[in-house]
Design an enzyme around this catalytic site. Structure first.
Site, PDB file in Angstrom:
ATOM      1  N   LYS A 194      -3.730  -0.413   7.125  1.00 17.23           N
ATOM      2  CA  LYS A 194      -3.205  -1.405   8.072  1.00 17.23           C
ATOM      3  C   LYS A 194      -4.225  -1.613   9.185  1.00 17.23           C
ATOM      4  O   LYS A 194      -4.734  -0.641   9.755  1.00 17.23           O
ATOM      5  CB  LYS A 194      -1.897  -0.899   8.691  1.00 17.23           C
TER       6      LYS A 194
ATOM      7  N   ASP B 231      -4.792  -4.786   5.573  1.00 20.90           N
ATOM      8  CA  ASP B 231      -3.548  -5.557   5.767  1.00 20.90           C
ATOM      9  C   ASP B 231      -3.302  -5.760   7.259  1.00 20.90           C
ATOM     10  O   ASP B 231      -3.161  -4.795   8.002  1.00 20.90           O
ATOM     11  CB  ASP B 231      -2.390  -4.757   5.139  1.00 20.90           C
TER      12      ASP B 231
ATOM     13  N   GLU C 240      -5.015  -8.830   3.729  1.00 21.09           N
ATOM     14  CA  GLU C 240      -3.642  -9.237   3.444  1.00 21.09           C
ATOM     15  C   GLU C 240      -3.000  -9.783   4.714  1.00 21.09           C
ATOM     16  O   GLU C 240      -3.187  -9.231   5.794  1.00 21.09           O
ATOM     17  CB  GLU C 240      -2.887  -8.003   2.936  1.00 21.09           C
TER      18      GLU C 240
ATOM     19  N   GLU D 259       4.255 -11.803   0.744  1.00 20.68           N
ATOM     20  CA  GLU D 259       5.487 -11.048   0.940  1.00 20.68           C
ATOM     21  C   GLU D 259       6.451 -11.760   1.881  1.00 20.68           C
ATOM     22  O   GLU D 259       7.646 -11.519   1.847  1.00 20.68           O
ATOM     23  CB  GLU D 259       5.209  -9.616   1.418  1.00 20.68           C
TER      24      GLU D 259
ATOM     25  N   ASP E 109       7.271 -11.354  -4.096  1.00 17.40           N
ATOM     26  CA  ASP E 109       8.241 -10.379  -3.622  1.00 17.40           C
ATOM     27  C   ASP E 109       9.548 -10.639  -4.371  1.00 17.40           C
ATOM     28  O   ASP E 109       9.920 -11.792  -4.589  1.00 17.40           O
ATOM     29  CB  ASP E 109       8.426 -10.526  -2.116  1.00 17.40           C
TER      30      ASP E 109
ATOM     31  N   HIS F 259       4.087  -7.515  -3.933  1.00 18.46           N
ATOM     32  CA  HIS F 259       4.464  -6.695  -2.793  1.00 18.46           C
ATOM     33  C   HIS F 259       5.605  -5.778  -3.212  1.00 18.46           C
ATOM     34  O   HIS F 259       6.532  -6.198  -3.895  1.00 18.46           O
ATOM     35  CB  HIS F 259       4.934  -7.610  -1.648  1.00 18.46           C
TER      36      HIS F 259
END
Lengths: 403, 403
Positions: free
Chosen positions: B176, B204, B230, B259, B282, B309
């Site tokens: 992240k 992400d 992402e 997502e 998703d 996701h």
């Protein structure tokens, strides 16, 4: 007033049984009961704020539930805390670490945000005056700085210019299309004859078509010289609207959309992609004045006229403030600009719109003009108000009705 | 089984207090309590369907309210009626003349649609087998025919191809980023060292950035050779993602998103605009298998790999079915394809995912794998389950907790 602390937020599900007389039905919304999630924000002082978001019946209870979920973010705040950094408050409401997931900034949770923020703006307008710098600080510029920076926004806010022209009566008319081509030809022909060649005709498909279908259908109706086609396809389809816009250039027909465009990021792209020629803002779909300011400023920068969506319940009352701001502070022009109006359900408001010679008159009461009459809220409250009790009784039971 | 009539729909608000241990938090969702709106559809026969949509805590009650509002469209239908023309049933759920307004096909009402349709698919999978033509008839092609027609969709469904390769262990890792650039550099450097040059790193940002900001931030992190970035910006910003994608080409970094991409019309445009290089479907955000089929087929046509996701609660259980379909019937390739996995909360499901050598194993029980254990539904039910009663008691009161 400014130090008043919000101590209570009440939200009501108020529905008008307009489907009984087929008011407002269109190709996609066949039986609307015009409704509102109606919010009253109370403070510890003699100051209240009234706000709403518009819905068309079933599902209003979901928006009410969302308003209740957001209310804990509002209660306990003072008006001063909120408006001193209004974009931070906007972001607080739209970026809650848990509730953000079920949006973000779209659908039910954003309609609820709109209802609450409309009430806050109403309260602020009742409490004091504003200046351009304060207005700009109400905007959350996240995700739109590639189209409009804070600095540019301030530059767009021009000085008041005197209104230059008036119209003598209604000169612009809209026809719903998209359900049946032959019937559309019949009705467009009839209305074009009725209004004559000099008045303006617009057509509205309420998202009925795929992209290719839209182009061929509108091409057939081009002989009636519509100024615009409204909502030709999915409100999410920026590239589709761009393709339709491009195809309609030779026909001299523009694309109008926005009443279901769900936030500033979508409007940004519609403008960037030249996907619309008329921006139809809505006072209840996006995050109230805060987000509409961002949209109006981007439209000004991209030189696309704004023609708000209204009608429904309370939409005319609310949006007249936004279009006045656009005229006075941004566009200073009425060229290709108009604001939708439907003469319906205004009697439920304490300060209803005033129309003279087919023009909105500037509101004179303080606030955002969407305070409703107590007796209307009671009578049309769903499902326990008198009107609904009687309708539901006639229908046999609430369950049968909602099916 | 096929003639079974749906007589009841029960929906539960089930929340796991994951925020207590900071599981799953990211730049935008700081304190998620992984939750589900959990749907059980009962018939007049010995057949049930289990479905859910994933949420992160507060606001789940709004989704529950929306499921209840939609339930009248489901109760009374037979499984046969539904699946014989499944795209018509999909459109019934998503195009109700009143509830459509509060979407359409986005946000809370679409999450509720997903939960219900996931339960219907579970029920159908328990009842019988399927063929490609039936699958195609599950898709609502409205608004996407300019990208994919029904005829083309059928062409995309290829025959089964034997799986060609296996991986020996976990080789792909995600970090992240987006909160603090110096800290991102530190952590990316550390992880790249840990996993070595041969393994895959992905980063992400969870929608943290504006467009320009995204490009400059990612450029700084390029030295760690991430395969993708992402969610660099707003999930609604197709043109923004296209601009970022274009800027990252020289760096060899792709864009992954999906997502929070709310429907097939949005995915269509992401593909049309070359705005992503990895499609992250998703199982709970869009309208279940019906809408994901449309998205998988469009991704196949545009030759963009799908990397679902997952994580959350139940997302791995659900999405494994979709990625298996993609592999077996569409892509027949593992090149640049992977499916997210988090080893968390699987113990609450009757048929949890099985992972061997870092691969999802094909599920063997009939259904869509999201039936939960009764005791989990009870214990984690919000706010009256044992777990929440105890937490809320400790926190003093529910009101204090929800603030």
């Amino acid at each position: 007033m400014f130090k008043s602390k919000i101590v209570k937020l009440v939200v009501n599900d108020v529905r008008f049984p307009t489907s009984l007389e087929q008011h407002g039905s269109d190709a996609m919304h066949s039986d609307p009961d015009y409704s509102v999630a109606y919010v009253v924000v109370e403070t510890d002082a003699d100051l209240k704020g009234y706000g709403l978001t518009f819905t068309v019946g079933r599902g209003t209870e979901i928006v009410v539930c969302a308003v209740e979920a957001l209310s804990s973010l509002v209660i306990g705040k003072t008006l001063e805390e909120i408006v001193t950094d209004f974009s931070a408050f906007y972001r607080l409401l739209t970026s809650d670490g848990q509730m953000r997931w079920i949006g973000p900034e779209k659908g039910v949770i954003h309609l609820a945000t709109a209802a609450i923020l409309n009430a806050i703006w109403d309260m602020w307008a009742r409490a004091e005056s504003k200046d351009p710098r304060k207005l700009i600080r109400c905007i959350d510029f996240r995700y739109i700085t590639d189209a409009l920076t804070e600095q540019e926004a301030l530059g767009e806010v021009l000085v008041f210019k005197k209104r230059g022209s008036t119209f003598l009566g209604w000169t612009r008319f809209k026809v719903k299309v998209g359900a049946d081509l032959q019937d559309d030809i019949r009705r467009c022909s009839l209305i074009r004859k009725m209004i004559g060649p000099e008045n303006t005709l617009m057509i509205d498909a309420n998202q009925r078509w795929n992209v290719g279908e839209a182009v061929s259908w509108i091409t057939t109706l081009a002989e009636f010289r519509p100024l615009w086609i409204e909502e030709p396809t999915s409100p999410d389809d920026i590239l589709g609207h761009a393709a339709i816009s491009k195809a309609l250039v030779p026909l001299g027909i523009g694309v109008a959309t926005g009443e279901q465009c769900h936030n500033r990021v979508m409007f940004k792209q519609f403008l960037q992609a030249s996907a619309l020629q008329f921006v139809q803002i809505d006072s209840c779909r996006v995050g109230s004045v805060n987000e509409n300011l961002a949209i109006l400023l981007m439209a000004a920068k991209f030189k696309v006229p704004v023609c708000p969506h209204a009608g429904g319940v309370g939409l005319c009352e609310l949006v007249q403030h936004l279009i006045l701001f656009d005229y006075i502070s941004l566009s200073a022009s009425l060229n290709n600009r108009m604001c939708e109006y439907v003469d319906h359900l205004h009697e439920h408001f304490r300060s209803p719109t005033v129309i003279k010679n087919a023009h909105y008159m500037p509101p004179t009461d303080p606030g955002f003009s969407c305070e409703m009459l107590d007796e209307s809220v009671q009578k049309y409250g769903f499902p326990h108000g008198d009107v609904w009790r009687s309708i539901l009784k006639q229908k046999g039971s609430q369950d049968n009705f909602s099916e």
